[in-house]
Scaffold this active site. Structure first.
Site, short mmCIF file in Angstrom:
data_model
loop_
_atom_site.label_atom_id
_atom_site.label_comp_id
_atom_site.label_asym_id
_atom_site.label_seq_id
_atom_site.Cartn_x
_atom_site.Cartn_y
_atom_site.Cartn_z
N GLY B 7 0.84 -1.21 0.00
CA GLY B 7 0.00 0.00 0.00
C GLY B 7 0.86 1.25 0.00
CG LEU B 8 3.93 1.45 -2.22
CD1 LEU B 8 4.79 1.18 -3.44
CD2 LEU B 8 4.79 1.63 -0.98
NE ARG B 10 -1.96 11.84 2.36
CZ ARG B 10 -3.22 11.93 1.92
NH1 ARG B 10 -3.48 12.62 0.83
NH2 ARG B 10 -4.21 11.37 2.56
CB SER B 122 0.26 10.83 14.13
OG SER B 122 -0.18 12.13 13.77
CE LYS B 173 -2.99 8.53 13.84
NZ LYS B 173 -3.97 8.43 12.83
CD GLU B 180 -6.26 15.14 13.49
OE1 GLU B 180 -5.47 14.20 13.67
OE2 GLU B 180 -6.97 15.23 12.46
CE1 TYR B 181 -11.05 13.60 13.16
CE2 TYR B 181 -13.42 13.83 13.22
CZ TYR B 181 -12.29 13.26 12.68
OH TYR B 181 -12.43 12.36 11.65
#
Lengths: 305, 305
Positions: B7-8, B10, B122, B173, B180-181
C-alpha cells in the site's frame, strides 16, 4: 529607553527582570509590597517609593509605565497616574482586561492628553526564558515608541504585532485564552477516554510523549499534560476544581454578540463551571494539572493564563 | 531486517521510502498500481509482483508485512496473506482501523499461527522528514522483533511505545484523532471570533504567528492555521465542507460506551456534520484548510489524518 513597571506579580516580575537585564533599557519598579521590589533591584531595576518618585526619576518628563496588575484594580491605578503624569505620557495595560473596558479607559486617557496601549501577553512562567508573545492595541505612534521594549521582551520574528485601535491587543489575547480553554478541554477529554476506556492501565504519560513527536496534536499544552501525568499518573493530589479568569467567558459573550457559533468553547466553560459545583472527574483533574503547569497557578485557586 | 510494505499511498510511500533509504533494512513493496512501485524502487525498494512473489523474496521463511491500506480493505488483505505466509509471520496493520475490529482480526491471525500488530501512525505528510510517531498494540514478542524498524521510522526518544494487548495501538491513535478534531475546532472557533468580532480587518495570520511564539496555544495545528491564513486571508477558494474518517466518531462512541463526557468532541463532530449539510462558515473553511495542510487532504474530500 526608560520604563516603569508597576505590579511585580508572576508576570510583572519577569517583564521587569528581562528589561532590567537588557543593557539598552532602564527600569523603574513599583509594587505594593516591598519584597518583590527588592528582588527586582537585584536584577538591576531602580526602586520607586511612589508614583511621584517614579515620575521624578523620569526627570519629570513624559513617562512610559507598564501596568501589570489584576484587572479589577487597573482602572483606578490608571486614574491615579493620569492626575500625575506629564501630557504625552504612555500608559500600558499589560494585564488581562476586558477589551470593552479597555476601549472606554483609553478614551479617558486620551482626553487627559496621554495614551493607553493594551498589550496582551502570553508565555506563562517560561516567558522570561523563551521570550513572551505580545498582542498590541492602541495608537500606532505610541506603539512605535515602545517597540524597542517589545523587541527586548519577545522572541525574534513575529512574536509581537500591533493589531489596530484601542482594545484590539486585549481582544486578540482574550481569543487566545478562549482557544486555550477549548484546547485543554480537548486534551482532557481524550486522556479521560484513554484512562477509563477498554484498555486498563494504559501508560498515559507515554501516550503524551509519543504524541509530542510530530503528531498532529503536538502542542505545548500536550507537553504539559504529559509532564503532569508523568509526575503523577493518577493525578492523586489534585482535587479537580478548575478556576477561570473571565477571558473564556468574555470570548463566548463576544461570539454570542456577533452570532458566531462556539460550541467547543461552551463545552469547556460548562465543564469548568460544573467542576466548581463538584462534578469532578479525571478530565477536570487534568485541566487543573495542566493549568498549574503553564501558569504557576495554584492547583485549585486563581491565577493568570 | 527485511520487511514488505503493501500500500504505497501517501503514508505508505513515506514509510517504504524511509526504510528503503535506511541502510540496515531491506524493503519489498507491493501496490495495486504500478506507478508508486516504480517510485519506491527508485528509493531503493525491491518490487514484488504478488504476495507469493514477496514471500519468495523472503526465502519462503517467516515474513514481516506492513499493510498501509484503507480500513475497508485491510481485513480482506490480511485474510489473503494468512493463506500464504509461513506460521510465525508478523502482519502489521499500520492503517487507521477501528480497534474493536483489530482485536477480532488479531484473534483470527493468532489462530492461524501468525501475529498481528496494530500500529497507529501520525506525522502527516512531514513524517518522512521529521520521523513519525507510532502507537503499537499486540503481542510483546512481535513488537520486539519489529522494533528496529520502528526505530528507523521515528524520531529519537519516546516517539513510539508498545501500549499493550491487541488493539491498544489503534485505540491510542483513535483518541489522538479525537483530540485532533476538538483542538482544530477550538482554533477554528477562535479565528472565527477574531474575524467577525468587533475589530474589522484584523490580521489573522499575524495573530497566528504571534501565538506560535511561546503562547499557551503554541501547536502544530495553530502553525498550520497561520500558514493557511497567510496564504489566503479570506480562505476564498475553500468551500468549507469538512470530511472525517471515522476516528473522531469512534472516540465519541467509546466515550459513550464507558460513560465518559466528551462535549468538546461532540461539538467538533456536530460542526463537521453540519458543514456537510451546507452549514458553512469561516470556521468550517479554516477546518478544511488546516486539514489540507497536515494531511495533504483534498480540500473537500477524503484522506487520512
Amino acid at each position: 529607553m526608560k520604563i516603569a513597571v508597576q505590579g511585580l506579580g508572576r508576570m510583572g516580575m519577569q517583564i521587569a527582570r528581562k528589561l532590567a537585564e537588557h543593557q539598552e533599557h532602564d527600569v523603574i519598579v513599583l509594587n505594593r509590597s516591598a519584597g518583590p521590589v527588592q528582588e527586582a533591584v537585584e536584577y538591576g531595576a531602580v526602586a520607586a517609593q511612589s508614583k511621584e518618585d517614579a515620575i521624578q526619576k523620569f526627570g519629570n518628563e513624559k513617562v512610559v509605565v507598564w501596568l501589570m496588575l489584576p484587572a479589577d484594580i487597573t482602572d483606578a491605578q490608571v486614574d491615579e497616574w493620569l492626575t500625575l503624569v506629564p501630557k504625552g505620557s504612555i500608559l500600558i495595560n499589560g494585564g488581562n482586561s476586558d477589551y470593552r473596558l479597555t476601549k472606554v479607559l483609553a478614551e479617558k486617557v486620551h482626553a487627559a492628553g496621554s495614551s493607553l496601549l493594551d498589550i496582551g501577553t502570553s508565555g506563562g512562567v517560561w516567558g522570561y526564558q523563551n521570550g513572551f508573545c505580545m498582542m498590541v492595541g492602541g495608537d500606532y505612534q505610541s506603539f512605535k515608541i515602545t517597540e524597542p521594549v517589545l523587541q527586548a521582551l519577545t522572541a525574534p520574528e513575529g512574536a509581537y504585532h500591533h493589531f489596530g485601535e484601542s482594545g484590539s491587543g486585549h481582544f486578540v489575547k482574550m481569543v487566545h485564552n478562549g482557544i486555550e480553554y477549548s484546547m485543554m478541554q480537548a486534551l482532557a477529554e481524550g486522556y479521560h477516554v484513554l484512562k477509563e476506556g477498554p484498555y486498563k492501565n494504559l501508560d498515559l504519560a507515554a501516550a503524551g510523549t509519543v504524541w509530542q513527536h510530530h503528531s498532529v496534536i503536538t502542542s505545548w499544552l500536550n507537553e504539559l499534560a504529559a509532564a503532569a501525568l508523568n509526575e503523577s499518573p493518577q493525578l492523586e493530589n489534585i482535587d479537580g476544581y478548575v478556576a477561570e479568569n473571565g477571558e473564556g467567558r468574555w470570548t463566548l459573550e463576544t461570539a454570542q454578540e456577533y452570532g458566531i457559533p462556539a460550541p467547543a468553547l461552551q463545552a469547556a466553560l460548562d465543564t469548568r463551571a460544573a467542576s466548581r459545583d463538584g462534578n469532578i472527574n479525571f478530565s477536570t483533574k487534568l485541566l487543573a494539572a495542566i493549568r498549574n503547569k503553564f501558569g504557576g497557578h495554584s492547583l485549585n485557586g486563581e491565577g493568570r493564563e
